[in-house]
Design a protein around this motif. Structure first.
Motif, short mmCIF file in Angstrom:
data_model
loop_
_atom_site.label_atom_id
_atom_site.label_comp_id
_atom_site.label_asym_id
_atom_site.label_seq_id
_atom_site.Cartn_x
_atom_site.Cartn_y
_atom_site.Cartn_z
N PRO B 43 0.68 -1.12 -0.05
CA PRO B 43 -0.03 0.01 0.08
C PRO B 43 0.88 1.14 0.03
N GLU B 44 2.08 1.16 0.80
CA GLU B 44 2.95 2.47 0.87
C GLU B 44 3.49 2.70 -0.43
N PRO B 71 -6.08 -4.49 -0.12
CA PRO B 71 -5.69 -5.05 1.44
C PRO B 71 -5.59 -6.52 1.34
N ASP B 72 -4.51 -7.04 2.05
CA ASP B 72 -4.09 -8.32 2.33
C ASP B 72 -3.86 -9.18 1.01
N THR B 75 -3.67 -13.04 0.11
CA THR B 75 -5.10 -13.66 0.35
C THR B 75 -5.78 -13.44 -1.16
N VAL B 76 -5.79 -12.22 -1.42
CA VAL B 76 -6.61 -11.65 -2.99
C VAL B 76 -5.77 -12.46 -3.81
N TRP B 192 8.07 -11.58 15.00
CA TRP B 192 8.82 -11.56 13.85
C TRP B 192 10.33 -10.56 13.97
N TYR B 248 7.15 -3.78 17.82
CA TYR B 248 7.75 -3.06 16.86
C TYR B 248 7.42 -1.64 16.65
N ASN B 249 6.10 -1.04 16.93
CA ASN B 249 5.84 0.35 16.98
C ASN B 249 6.46 0.95 17.95
N VAL B 253 9.34 4.17 18.12
CA VAL B 253 9.01 5.52 18.79
C VAL B 253 10.20 5.62 19.84
N LYS B 257 13.07 8.48 20.00
CA LYS B 257 13.34 9.45 21.11
C LYS B 257 14.48 9.52 21.89
N TRP B 268 13.46 -0.63 6.66
CA TRP B 268 12.44 -0.38 6.42
C TRP B 268 11.64 0.22 7.65
N GLU B 272 9.57 5.13 9.42
CA GLU B 272 8.71 5.20 10.60
C GLU B 272 9.41 5.79 11.69
N LYS B 275 9.32 9.45 10.92
CA LYS B 275 8.23 10.12 11.21
C LYS B 275 7.77 10.57 12.68
N ALA B 276 8.55 9.78 13.75
CA ALA B 276 8.26 10.09 14.97
C ALA B 276 9.28 11.13 15.65
#
Lengths: 272, 411
Positions: B43-44, B71-72, B75-76, B192, B248-249, B253, B257, B268, B272, B275-276
């Motif tokens: 998506p990104e 999305p996903d 699977t699609v 992971w 991970y998130n 952050v 900090k 990757w 992120e 962004k923080a």
């Protein structure tokens, strides 16, 4: 004369509402922050008020196309669920003494025990073979999938309606159809509201069936397009929450209008 | 009676009108141009691909590429295969799904295809090794890398230099600890993320060939993986206190900090982190797994590969689109916007944050992610997660061997 306050109950209600209001506050405040502010503190009030998050979310998801699709699917499928499923249930409820209808009843409600994942692949193959992998097919599937649960609820309710009402109608010369439409269907109003809301919510929020069924981005519904904010290694929380807010708004409105009937439906079912 | 039928009729009418709309858009071809469907899983990267597609479509008026980014996506893609409606061009990761679909003979064979001419040979070999097929079923497009992300400002403040051997690495971590700071922010809650040090250690200490030999039954994890296990535990001792409760998130952050000096993650995570904290000065160095710098190659795998389905009716046009994407300027645009690395030779990622990785890419000193060779059903990430909690090396090595055999026996 002043009524004394019931403190224990008031505290309990206050705590209960906090349980609802706190996540709502988080949703609204994250939707209004930028990533930097969010990294500083998730709970703090937003300082900048980034309303552009909403505009960006609308652009990134092609919100209005998806909204139109979702609205179409939800409105039409709810309409048909209310009309057809109540008819089926009426036929079953008034013929429970016959073997065929009793079998039909258990056949329908046994479908409640089959998780969607099990039938996913056959459904995908069959809908493709019938050229139903589009919004129309989605609506038809919702109407049919609803049967299991709705027949269960409707039949229980219809059996609580006194049979004498229908006998009176027959004496006055009403046909079966007339009896259903003039006598039974109006009496079903509270249960219709309950089922309407439940199926409205489930078809509005459904992710998996549209995901495997719908072909192109032009027919995607809201839950599908909101996935765009979630990459494998990155999540854009601020835009995502802004778009969640936009997507849940119509459902809140539906609930506000229909809650009177829902509560009615619950109590009506309880008395019998 | 009449009243009753009206809403029904209205409903039927509405549905029939809808179905008319549906069928129109299904078979629509715009002015005789060949329609090519480009299906991709990130998506990104949607916006970047949109720009590239617009450029391609205006240069080739007889071809119309459309992007599908559901999305996903995996699977699609699998359901699309079940529907027998496989997209013409597919962009996906070199994942387990890719291997499965390749083995089912779904994709074109690109062995000796002119499109592969300019691709880093290391990545072509990786794709082949991963599927275990002699033919090549995809063309590497962009790649990623994992290693050690470090805070440049804090390195300078503590007078540290980038380590190139395991001993130096541990000395740096010790110095940070002595200075009262946290060397690594570990995020064991997301299983992971424990694969990143594992993938960093395995190729240097044991080597990717191990998995081939394990398949043949000539070696076991017990013989070879003790050093990997010991080093995994050693890293753990330099983590923060609540590592089992952080994901991970949280890690992104916290590192942004400045709560830790180093962070074991892939490139990757950089967008992120930025962004923080947009002003953070960070760098990445290859994971120094051993004391022999020549053995410490950069762990880098195929992030996106491009392939054409065998059932496509427009293979020539599909290949033309891939050829267009592989042109240097388009690759450059993609990797600049997506902060990825190119699989094409002659293009470089010039972002200052990844400058330390440049020599490895230029020399082609690359090695694949070890977990790509471990069957997904083994759930090696949760095995590692459990090991980090219990810290029992023997039980860990045993369970790696037994789980491997279990999955192997299933086939």
């Amino acid at each position: 004369m002043r009524k004394s306050t019931n403190w224990p109950i008031t505290t309990l209600i206050a705590l209960g509402s906090l349980l609802i209001l706190f996540p709502l506050y988080l949703t609204v405040s994250i939707a209004l922050k930028n990533p930097e502010e969010m990294a500083r503190s998730i709970f703090a009030l937003p300082t900048g008020l980034h309303f552009e998050n909403f505009a960006n979310a609308i652009a990134a998801t092609d919100f209005f196309t998806a909204f139109k699709n979702s609205a179409l699917v939800t409105v039409i499928s709810v309409l048909f669920i209310l009309l057809t499923n109540s008819m089926v249930s009426y036929a079953i409820a008034r013929n429970m003494n016959k073997r065929f209808f009793k079998g039909l009843y258990f056949y329908f409600i046994s479908a409640m025990f089959i998780p969607f994942q099990i039938i996913m692949l056959p459904v995908v193959k069959q809908t493709t073979a019938f050229n139903m992998n589009n919004i129309v097919g989605l609506i038809i599937l919702y109407v049919v999938y609803g049967l299991a649960f709705n027949v269960f609820v409707y039949v229980g309710y219809i059996r609580s309606i006194p049979y004498e009402l229908e006998e009176a109608a027959t004496v006055d010369g009403a046909t079966t159809w007339g009896t259903f439409w003039r006598i039974i269907f109006p009496l079903l109003a509270p249960i219709n509201a309950t089922i309407g809301i439940l199926s409205c919510l489930s078809s509005w929020n459904d992710f998996l069936l549209p995901l495997v069924l719908l072909g192109g981005p032009e027919s995607y519904t809201l839950p599908l397009v909101q996935y765009v904010f979630q990459g494998q290694f990155s999540t854009d929380f601020n835009l995502a929450f802004a778009s969640y807010l936009l997507a849940l708004l119509p459902m809140v409105i539906v609930y506000l209008f229909a809650q009177k009937w829902i509560i009615n439906g619950i109590t009506q079912g309880a008395i019998k | 009676m009449k009243k009753a039928i009206m809403p029904l009729l209205a409903g039927v009418l509405a549905v029939s009108m809808l179905s008319a709309c549906g069928s129109k858009s299904d078979g629509g071809s715009s002015g005789g141009a060949v329609k090519v469907e480009f299906f991709q899983n990130k998506p990104e990267a949607k916006a970047t691909f949109d720009k590239l597609i617009a450029k391609f479509n205006s240069a080739n008026p007889n071809i119309k590429v459309t992007q599908v980014n559901p999305p996903d996506a995996e699977t699609v893609l699998k359901t699309r295969v079940a529907k027998k409606q496989v997209p013409d061009v597919i962009g996906m990761g070199a994942t387990d799904t890719y291997s499965t679909l390749s083995k089912s003979g779904l994709f074109e064979n690109f062995t000796n295809d002119p499109l592969t001419k300019n691709i880093q040979p290391a990545y072509l070999d990786m794709l082949k090794a991963q599927t275990g097929l002699s033919e090549l079923n995809g063309i590497p497009f962009s790649t990623n890398a994992n290693g050690v992300i470090y805070n440049k400002a804090m390195f300078k403040e503590l007078g540290l230099t980038v380590p190139t051997t395991w001993d130096e690495f541990m000395a740096v971590a010790q110095k940070i600890k002595d200075a009262g700071k946290t060397p690594f922010y570990l995020t064991v809650k997301d299983s992971w993320t424990t694969l990143i040090p594992f993938n960093g250690l395995e190729p240097g200490v044991v080597g990717i060939d191990f998995f081939k030999q394990r398949k043949e039954g000539t070696v076991t994890f017990k013989d070879k993986f003790r050093e990997v296990a010991d080093k995994q535990l050693q890293l753990l001792s330099f983590g923060q206190k609540d590592m089992f409760g952080k994901g991970y998130n949280d890690g992104n952050v916290a590192f942004a900090k400045g709560q830790s000096v180093m962070y074991l993650q892939g490139v990757w995570a950089i967008p992120e982190i930025q962004k923080a904290n947009p002003s953070i000065e960070l760098g990445v160095f290859p994971f120094p797994a051993t004391n022999d710098p020549a053995k410490n190659k950069l762990v880098s795998g195929v992030d996106t590969l491009l392939t054409v389905s065998k059932s496509s009716e427009h293979k020539a046009e599909a290949k033309k689109f891939i050829e267009f994407l592989l042109q240097s300027e388009n690759v450059k645009q993609y990797i600049t916007e997506q902060k990825a690395f190119p699989a094409v030779q002659g293009v470089t990622q010039d972002d200052p944050s990844v400058a330390d990785l440049k020599p490895a890419f230029e020399k082609g000193e690359l090695v694949d992610f070890a977990d790509h060779y471990i069957p997904g059903a083994m759930k090696v990430d949760t095995i590692i997660q459990g090991f980090l909690q219990k810290k029992d090396v023997d039980a860990y090595l045993n369970s790696l061997d037994t789980e491997w055999d279990k999955v192997a026996n299933r086939k």
